[in-house]
Design a protein around this motif. Structure first.
Motif, PDB file in Angstrom:
ATOM      1  N   GLN A 175     -59.932   3.068   1.258  1.00 28.83           N
ATOM      2  CA  GLN A 175     -60.104   3.963   2.411  1.00 28.83           C
ATOM      3  C   GLN A 175     -61.551   3.892   2.919  1.00 28.83           C
ATOM      4  OE1 GLN A 175     -58.980   7.940   1.346  1.00 28.83           O
ATOM      5  NE2 GLN A 175     -59.447   8.784   3.364  1.00 28.83           N
ATOM      6  N   LYS A 176     -62.491   3.891   1.949  1.00 28.98           N
ATOM      7  CA  LYS A 176     -63.913   3.842   2.280  1.00 28.98           C
ATOM      8  C   LYS A 176     -64.289   2.466   2.858  1.00 28.98           C
ATOM      9  CE  LYS A 176     -68.199   4.983   0.067  1.00 28.98           C
ATOM     10  NZ  LYS A 176     -68.790   4.605  -1.179  1.00 28.98           N
ATOM     11  N   ALA A 177     -63.766   1.414   2.234  1.00 27.98           N
ATOM     12  CA  ALA A 177     -64.132   0.052   2.659  1.00 27.98           C
ATOM     13  C   ALA A 177     -63.751  -0.199   4.113  1.00 27.98           C
ATOM     14  CB  ALA A 177     -63.469  -0.977   1.752  1.00 27.98           C
ATOM     15  N   ARG A 195     -63.762  -7.782   1.437  1.00 27.89           N
ATOM     16  CA  ARG A 195     -63.321  -9.103   0.962  1.00 27.89           C
ATOM     17  C   ARG A 195     -62.570  -8.996  -0.365  1.00 27.89           C
ATOM     18  NH1 ARG A 195     -67.121 -12.653  -0.183  1.00 27.89           N
ATOM     19  NH2 ARG A 195     -66.000 -14.499   0.518  1.00 27.89           N
ATOM     20  N   PHE A 196     -62.985  -8.050  -1.203  1.00 22.64           N
ATOM     21  CA  PHE A 196     -62.235  -7.831  -2.451  1.00 22.64           C
ATOM     22  C   PHE A 196     -60.785  -7.495  -2.105  1.00 22.64           C
ATOM     23  CE2 PHE A 196     -60.251  -4.893  -5.367  1.00 22.64           C
ATOM     24  CZ  PHE A 196     -60.436  -5.491  -6.604  1.00 22.64           C
ATOM     25  N   PHE A 197     -60.607  -6.574  -1.162  1.00 24.27           N
ATOM     26  CA  PHE A 197     -59.238  -6.129  -0.855  1.00 24.27           C
ATOM     27  C   PHE A 197     -58.431  -7.183  -0.098  1.00 24.27           C
ATOM     28  CE2 PHE A 197     -61.155  -1.944  -1.775  1.00 24.27           C
ATOM     29  CZ  PHE A 197     -60.246  -1.520  -2.735  1.00 24.27           C
ATOM     30  N   ILE A 198     -59.090  -7.952   0.773  1.00 26.08           N
ATOM     31  CA  ILE A 198     -58.356  -9.024   1.469  1.00 26.08           C
ATOM     32  C   ILE A 198     -57.920 -10.080   0.451  1.00 26.08           C
ATOM     33  CG2 ILE A 198     -58.478 -10.814   3.263  1.00 26.08           C
ATOM     34  CD1 ILE A 198     -60.661  -8.970   4.611  1.00 26.08           C
ATOM     35  N   GLY A 199     -58.841 -10.389  -0.481  1.00 24.54           N
ATOM     36  CA  GLY A 199     -58.494 -11.333  -1.562  1.00 24.54           C
ATOM     37  C   GLY A 199     -57.278 -10.843  -2.331  1.00 24.54           C
ATOM     38  N   LEU A 200     -57.257  -9.545  -2.586  1.00 28.72           N
ATOM     39  CA  LEU A 200     -56.095  -8.954  -3.273  1.00 28.72           C
ATOM     40  C   LEU A 200     -54.820  -9.185  -2.466  1.00 28.72           C
ATOM     41  CD1 LEU A 200     -54.536  -6.830  -5.118  1.00 28.72           C
ATOM     42  CD2 LEU A 200     -55.216  -5.168  -3.381  1.00 28.72           C
ATOM     43  N   ALA A 201     -54.868  -8.787  -1.181  1.00 31.23           N
ATOM     44  CA  ALA A 201     -53.640  -8.826  -0.369  1.00 31.23           C
ATOM     45  C   ALA A 201     -53.109 -10.247  -0.227  1.00 31.23           C
ATOM     46  CB  ALA A 201     -53.907  -8.223   1.008  1.00 31.23           C
ATOM     47  N   GLN A 202     -54.025 -11.210  -0.183  1.00 32.36           N
ATOM     48  CA  GLN A 202     -53.574 -12.569   0.140  1.00 32.36           C
ATOM     49  C   GLN A 202     -52.876 -13.295  -1.002  1.00 32.36           C
ATOM     50  OE1 GLN A 202     -56.806 -14.522   2.256  1.00 32.36           O
ATOM     51  NE2 GLN A 202     -55.906 -13.811   4.191  1.00 32.36           N
ATOM     52  N   TRP A 203     -52.862 -12.735  -2.201  1.00 27.34           N
ATOM     53  CA  TRP A 203     -51.997 -13.369  -3.216  1.00 27.34           C
ATOM     54  C   TRP A 203     -50.542 -13.145  -2.838  1.00 27.34           C
ATOM     55  CZ3 TRP A 203     -47.938 -11.489  -5.808  1.00 27.34           C
ATOM     56  CH2 TRP A 203     -47.838 -10.110  -6.048  1.00 27.34           C
ATOM     57  N   ALA A 204     -50.302 -12.070  -2.065  1.00 29.16           N
ATOM     58  CA  ALA A 204     -48.918 -11.630  -1.859  1.00 29.16           C
ATOM     59  C   ALA A 204     -48.321 -12.060  -0.523  1.00 29.16           C
ATOM     60  CB  ALA A 204     -48.851 -10.111  -1.988  1.00 29.16           C
ATOM     61  N   CYS A 205     -49.063 -12.802   0.302  1.00 26.96           N
ATOM     62  CA  CYS A 205     -48.529 -13.210   1.611  1.00 26.96           C
ATOM     63  C   CYS A 205     -47.193 -13.930   1.413  1.00 26.96           C
ATOM     64  CB  CYS A 205     -49.502 -14.161   2.307  1.00 26.96           C
ATOM     65  SG  CYS A 205     -51.096 -13.416   2.680  1.00 26.96           S
ATOM     66  N   SER A 206     -46.202 -13.540   2.181  1.00 28.27           N
ATOM     67  CA  SER A 206     -44.889 -14.159   1.971  1.00 28.27           C
ATOM     68  C   SER A 206     -43.922 -13.881   3.108  1.00 28.27           C
ATOM     69  CB  SER A 206     -44.274 -13.642   0.671  1.00 28.27           C
ATOM     70  OG  SER A 206     -44.054 -12.260   0.788  1.00 28.27           O
ATOM     71  N   ASN A 207     -42.863 -14.696   3.148  1.00 27.87           N
ATOM     72  CA  ASN A 207     -41.702 -14.471   4.019  1.00 27.87           C
ATOM     73  C   ASN A 207     -40.461 -14.527   3.138  1.00 27.87           C
ATOM     74  OD1 ASN A 207     -42.781 -14.305   6.748  1.00 27.87           O
ATOM     75  ND2 ASN A 207     -43.431 -16.421   6.453  1.00 27.87           N
ATOM     76  N   ASP A 234     -68.177 -13.817   6.881  1.00 28.27           N
ATOM     77  CA  ASP A 234     -67.150 -13.865   7.938  1.00 28.27           C
ATOM     78  C   ASP A 234     -66.970 -12.514   8.632  1.00 28.27           C
ATOM     79  OD1 ASP A 234     -66.480 -16.507   7.214  1.00 28.27           O
ATOM     80  OD2 ASP A 234     -65.100 -15.773   5.665  1.00 28.27           O
ATOM     81  N   GLY A 235     -68.001 -11.691   8.596  1.00 30.04           N
ATOM     82  CA  GLY A 235     -67.902 -10.384   9.233  1.00 30.04           C
ATOM     83  C   GLY A 235     -67.229  -9.319   8.368  1.00 30.04           C
ATOM     84  N   PHE A 236     -66.980  -9.627   7.124  1.00 27.63           N
ATOM     85  CA  PHE A 236     -66.362  -8.638   6.230  1.00 27.63           C
ATOM     86  C   PHE A 236     -67.326  -8.258   5.113  1.00 27.63           C
ATOM     87  CE2 PHE A 236     -62.749 -11.138   7.869  1.00 27.63           C
ATOM     88  CZ  PHE A 236     -62.123 -10.117   8.574  1.00 27.63           C
ATOM     89  N   THR A 237     -67.353  -6.968   4.809  1.00 26.01           N
ATOM     90  CA  THR A 237     -68.227  -6.504   3.729  1.00 26.01           C
ATOM     91  C   THR A 237     -67.658  -6.980   2.387  1.00 26.01           C
ATOM     92  OG1 THR A 237     -66.978  -4.475   3.314  1.00 26.01           O
ATOM     93  CG2 THR A 237     -68.670  -4.380   5.050  1.00 26.01           C
ATOM     94  N   PRO A 238     -68.495  -6.977   1.336  1.00 21.30           N
ATOM     95  CA  PRO A 238     -67.998  -7.391   0.020  1.00 21.30           C
ATOM     96  C   PRO A 238     -66.755  -6.602  -0.404  1.00 21.30           C
ATOM     97  CG  PRO A 238     -70.378  -7.225  -0.019  1.00 21.30           C
ATOM     98  CD  PRO A 238     -69.944  -6.722   1.323  1.00 21.30           C
ATOM     99  N   ASP A 239     -66.756  -5.286  -0.184  1.00 21.64           N
ATOM    100  CA  ASP A 239     -65.594  -4.486  -0.589  1.00 21.64           C
ATOM    101  C   ASP A 239     -64.343  -4.882   0.207  1.00 21.64           C
ATOM    102  OD1 ASP A 239     -67.666  -2.957  -1.948  1.00 21.64           O
ATOM    103  OD2 ASP A 239     -66.084  -1.437  -2.185  1.00 21.64           O
TER     104      ASP A 239
END
Ligand SMILES: [Zn+2]
Length: 677
Positions: free
Chosen positions: A657-659, A612-624, A605-610
Motif C-alpha cells: 500500500q505504501k510502495a 520493483r520488489f512487488f513487480i518482481g513478485l507479481a511477474q512469476w505469476a503472469c499467465s493465461n 526504470d522509474g520504479f522505486t526499489p519497493d
C-alpha cells in the motif's frame, strides 16, 4: 538496461520460431517492464498492472491448457532436454551408461512407425489375463500383478509405501482410495448440468476406447455403464480433497487382519504375498469407508461387469503407449474436453516427459551438469538462510501465540532441511532393461521398477535424502512428514531465479517462492506435524484457536474471488496455499530489507526499489488459462488462480500500500488485513 534489450530480442525470436531442441536455455529477466500494463492502476488491479502486456503477448499455445511464466520455463527446459536426448539417442556417439539409458528410451519413444505398426497388440497379454479371471476372488492376485505396472491408483484402490504419520522415522504400507477414471471424486457426485455433460462425455470416451480393443458398439456401451456404476460407488465413498487436508482423516494404522475384516471378499494374503510383501506389518488404510465400499462392490457386482471395468482400466492406463488412434482418443477426452486444449502435445515433448518421469534422476544429472552452477546454489542457500531468519523473528514477535507454542514452532523451523538443486545421491536405474525398439515395454518395465523401489521401502527406516521431484521440474515443495523444503534446479533458472538481476526483483520472485514453502510448515495441514514430521498436536488449545481464526480470515477473503462463471474459489481447499503465499511474500520482503540494509538502493526504470520488489513478485505469476482448465482446477488444484495469488496477497500487505501510495479504500487494500505470520 542492456540485459533487458538482449532479452527482448531473444524473446521475440523464440515466440516467432517453432519449437526446436535448444543448446542453451533462453534468458528472460525476472523483472520484465515491457510485460507490464502501465496504463492500469496498481492500486486497482496489481496483477493487470504487472502482467497486462504479458497476457496480451503470450497467447496460450494450442497444445497447452494454460500458459504462464512457469509454463514457458517448463517448455524451455523441455526443449533443452530434447537437445540433450537427441544427442544421447545417437547410437554411434560415445555414450556413458546414463546417456545410453535415457537416449535409448527416448529413441524408442520417438519411433512412431514401430509403435503404429503394433497397434493394439502390446495390450493382448493383459487382456488375456483379464479374460482368464474366473472368479471375483481372483481379483486380489490380478491386482497384485497389475498395480506395480500402472502409475497411480487407477485399479480399484491404490497401494504403495508412505512415511508412517505416527513415526516419521519408518516407512509402512499404505492402501488408499482410487479406482476412478475421472480426475476427482467430485466429478461423479456433482449434480449440475456441466458435471452431467462431462460424465456423459466420459462414458462416451470409455465406450470408444473399448471399441478400439474390439468390442462391438453395443457391448462397449453396456460395459461403459458398468464402469460408471462401479466408479460412482467408489467415488461416493471417497473423501473430498478438503476432507483429505486433515491428516487425521487419512491415517488409520491397521494390521492385515484388521484390513481383511473390512474387506472379507478380498484376499489380502494372496495380494501381499504376490506383491512380495508376505510379512507386512502395519498398513495405513487411509480411508476405511472407501474399503467398505470396495467390499460392497466385490460382494455384489457380477464378474462380467468387473471384467468390463478391468478392460477399461487396461486400455486407459496403456493408451499413451499405443498407436495413434489410442493416443488421439485419450487426448480428445482428457485434454480437449476436460482442459480445452486444441492440439496434441508434440511427440518429442511427450517423450521428454516420459524420460523425465521414468528416468528422472538419470536425465536430471545431465540437466544439472549443464545448467546449475555452484554460484546459484550458494546464493539461493544464502537467500534461504535470510528468509528463515525472517521467519524466526516473525515467530518471536507474534502477538497471538503463546511462548510455549512459539518454542515448538521455532524448534520445527530450525529442524527444516533445505534441499537445493538436486539430490546428493542419484537414484540408480541398473536392473531396469531399456530396449531401443520397445517403447511400450520400456514404459511398463520402468513403472514396475519404480514400484518395486517404492514397495521395497516398506518396513525400513525413512531415507531423508530422497527427492519427490526431478531436477528439471519447475517447482518447489515442502513436505510436512520430512519437514524439508525442496527447490529443484529447474525452478532456479531465469526469469524465476535470475543471477543477472539485483536483489529487489530477485527477492520478490524467487525469495517469495522460498518464503512460500516455510509457512507450509505451519499451515492448516502442516501445523499438525511436529519438528520430526510426526502427526502430533504441539499447539496449546488457545493458540490453535487463534490460528484457525486467522486462517478463517484468509478463507473468507479468497472465497469472494470468482474463478469462472459462478464458480468461486473453494478456499477451504486453497487456504494452505493462500496462507503460504501471504506469509512467504512478507518473509521475502523482510529478508530483502535485511540483505540490502547497507545498500543505497535507487529507482530503476522509474520504479522505486519497493515497487520493483512487488513487480518482481507479481511477474512469476503472469499467465493465461483456458476456461475448461479453470473449471477443472477449481475442483482439483489447491492453489488459487494466479491473479488472486498476487492480488489476494498484496491487499494484505501495508508495505505494498505504501510502495504504490494506495488510498485506504483502494481495491488492492484489504480493509480487514489477514495476517498469520
Ligand atoms: Zn505451496
Amino acid at each position: 538496461m542492456r540485459g533487458l534489450l538482449i532479452a527482448l530480442s531473444l524473446f521475440a525470436f523464440v515466440a516467432a520460431s517453432p519449437e526446436r531442441p535448444l543448446k542453451q536455455l533462453p534468458y528472460t529477466p525476472s523483472l520484465d517492464v515491457p510485460s507490464m500494463d502501465k496504463g492500469a492502476d496498481p492500486c486497482v488491479d496489481f496483477y493487470q498492472f504487472s502482467c497486462g502486456n504479458w497476457m496480451v503477448n503470450n497467447p496460450i499455445p494450442s497444445d497447452q491448457a494454460r500458459w504462464s511464466v512457469y509454463g514457458k520455463t517448463t517448455n524451455e527446459n523441455a526443449q533443452f532436454l530434447w537437445g540433450i536426448l537427441e544427442e544421447a539417442a545417437d547410437p554411434k556417439a560415445k555414450r556413458t551408461a546414463v546417456q545410453k539409458e535415457i537416449g535409448d528410451y527416448f529413441a524408442a519413444c520417438m519411433d512412431e512407425p514401430a509403435i503404429e505398426q503394433l497397434g493394439a497388440k502390446p495390450l493382448k497379454p493383459l487382456l488375456g489375463e483379464i479374460a482368464a479371471v474366473e472368479d471375483v476372488k481372483q481379483l486380489a492376485a490380478f491386482l497384485a500383478s497389475e498395480h506395480p505396472r500402472t502409475f497411480g491408483g487407477g485399479w480399484v484402490f491404490g497401494f504403495g509405501s508412505d512415511q508412517d504419520f505416527g513415526d516419521a522415522t519408518q516407512v509402512i504400507a499404505e492402501a488408499g482410495a482410487g479406482g476412478l477414471g475421472l480426475p476427482d471424486r467430485d466429478y461423479y457426485t456433482r449434480t449440475d448440468a456441466k458435471s452431467q455433460e462431462i460424465r456423459d462425455k466420459y462414458a462416451a470416451h470409455v465406450t470408444n476406447m473399448l471399441q478400439l480393443i474390439g468390442e462391438s458398439a453395443e457391448e462397449a456401451k453396456r460395459d461403459a455403464q458398468s464402469v460408471m456404476a462401479i466408479e460412482t460407488a467408489l467415488a461416493k465413498a471417497s473423501l473430498t480433497r478438503v476432507e483429505r487436508r486433515d491428516p487425521y482423516n487419512i491415517y488409520h494404522r491397521m494390521n492385515v487382519a484388521e484390513l481383511q475384516k473390512i474387506t472379507p471378499s478380498f484376499d489380502w494374503t494372496s495380494y501381499l504375498t504376490k506383491s512380495g510383501l508376505p510379512k507386512t506389518g502395519a498398513i495405513n488404510v487411509t480411508q476405511p469407508k472407501f474399503f467398505e465400499a470396495v467390499e460392497g462392490q466385490l460382494a455384489s457386482v457380477p464378474l462380467p461387469q468387473w471384467k468390463a471395468y478391468l478392460r477399461w482400466h487396461a486400455v486407459h492406463a496403456r493408451a499413451p503407449y499405443l498407436s495413434s488412434k489410442f493416443v488421439q482418443e485419450d487426448f480428445d477426452f482428457y485434454r480437449r474436453t476436460l482442459r480445452g486444449v486444441t492440439a496434441m502435445t508434440p511427440r518429442w515433448k511427450q517423450c521428454v516427459r516420459y524420460v523425465d518421469r521414468d528416468l528422472g534422476e538419470a536425465l536430471g544429472q545431465e540437466f544439472v551438469r549443464r545448467t546449475f552452477t555452484a554460484d546459484t546454489k550458494k546464493k539461493t542457500v544464502e537467500m534461504t538462510r535470510l528468509i528463515e531468519k525472517a521467519m524466526e523473528n516473525e515467530i518471536r514477535t507474534l502477538d497471538w501465540m503463546s511462548a510455549e507454542t512459539k518454542g515448538r514452532a521455532l524448534e520445527k523451523l530450525h529442524a527444516i532441511v533445505n534441499k537445493v538443486g538436486y539430490p546428493e545421491r542419484w537414484r540408480d536405474y541398473r536392473g531396469l532393461e531399456i530396449r531401443r525398439n520397445d517403447f511400450f515395454g520400456n514404459a511398463i518395465r520402468a513403472t514396475a521398477f519404480e514400484s518395486k523401489r517404492d514397495l521395497g521401502k516398506i518396513g525400513r527406516p525413512v531415507d531423508r535424502g530422497e527427492w519427490g521431484m526431478t531436477p528439471p521440474t519447475v517447482n518447489a515443495y515442502y513436505s510436512p512428514q520430512m519437514n524439508d523444503i525442496n527447490f529443484s534446479a529447474g525452478v532456479l533458472q531465469p526469469p524465476l531465479y535470475d543471477p543477472k538481476m539485483d536483489d529487489a526483483p530477485h527477492y520478490g520472485n524467487t525469495g517469495s517462492t522460498i518464503g512460500h514453502e516455510l509457512p507450509h510448515a505451519s499451515d492448516d495441514e502442516g501445523r499438525q506435524f511436529d519438528a520430526k514430521g510426526n502427526l502430533k498436536d504441539w499447539w496449546t488449545p488457545g493458540d490453535a484457536k487463534a490460528f484457525e481464526e486467522r486462517a478463517n480470515c484468509v478463507r473468507d477473503q479468497y472465497a469472494q474471488y470468482t474463478v469462472i462463471d459462478d464458480i468461486r474459489i473453494n478456499s477451504k481447499l486453497t487456504a494452505g496455499e493462500d496462507i503460504a503465499d501471504i506469509g512467504g511474500t512478507l518473509l521475502a520482503y523482510i529478508a530483502w530489507k535485511e540483505a540490502t540494509a547497507d545498500e543505497d538502493l535507487k529507482p530503476v526504470d522509474g520504479f522505486t526499489p519497493d515497487q520493483r520488489f512487488f513487480i518482481g513478485l507479481a511477474q512469476w505469476a503472469c499467465s493465461n488459462t483456458r476456461p475448461e482448465d479453470l473449471r477443472a482446477n477449481a475442483i482439483t488444484d489447491p492453489h488459487s488462480p494466479p491473479k488472486y495469488r498476487i492480488n489476494g496477497v498484496v491487499t494484505n500487505l501495508p508495505q505494498f500500500q505504501k510502495a504504490f501510495h494506495c488510498g485506504d479504500d483502494a481495491p488492492m487494500v484489504n480493509r480487514k488485513e489477514c495476517r498469520i505470520w
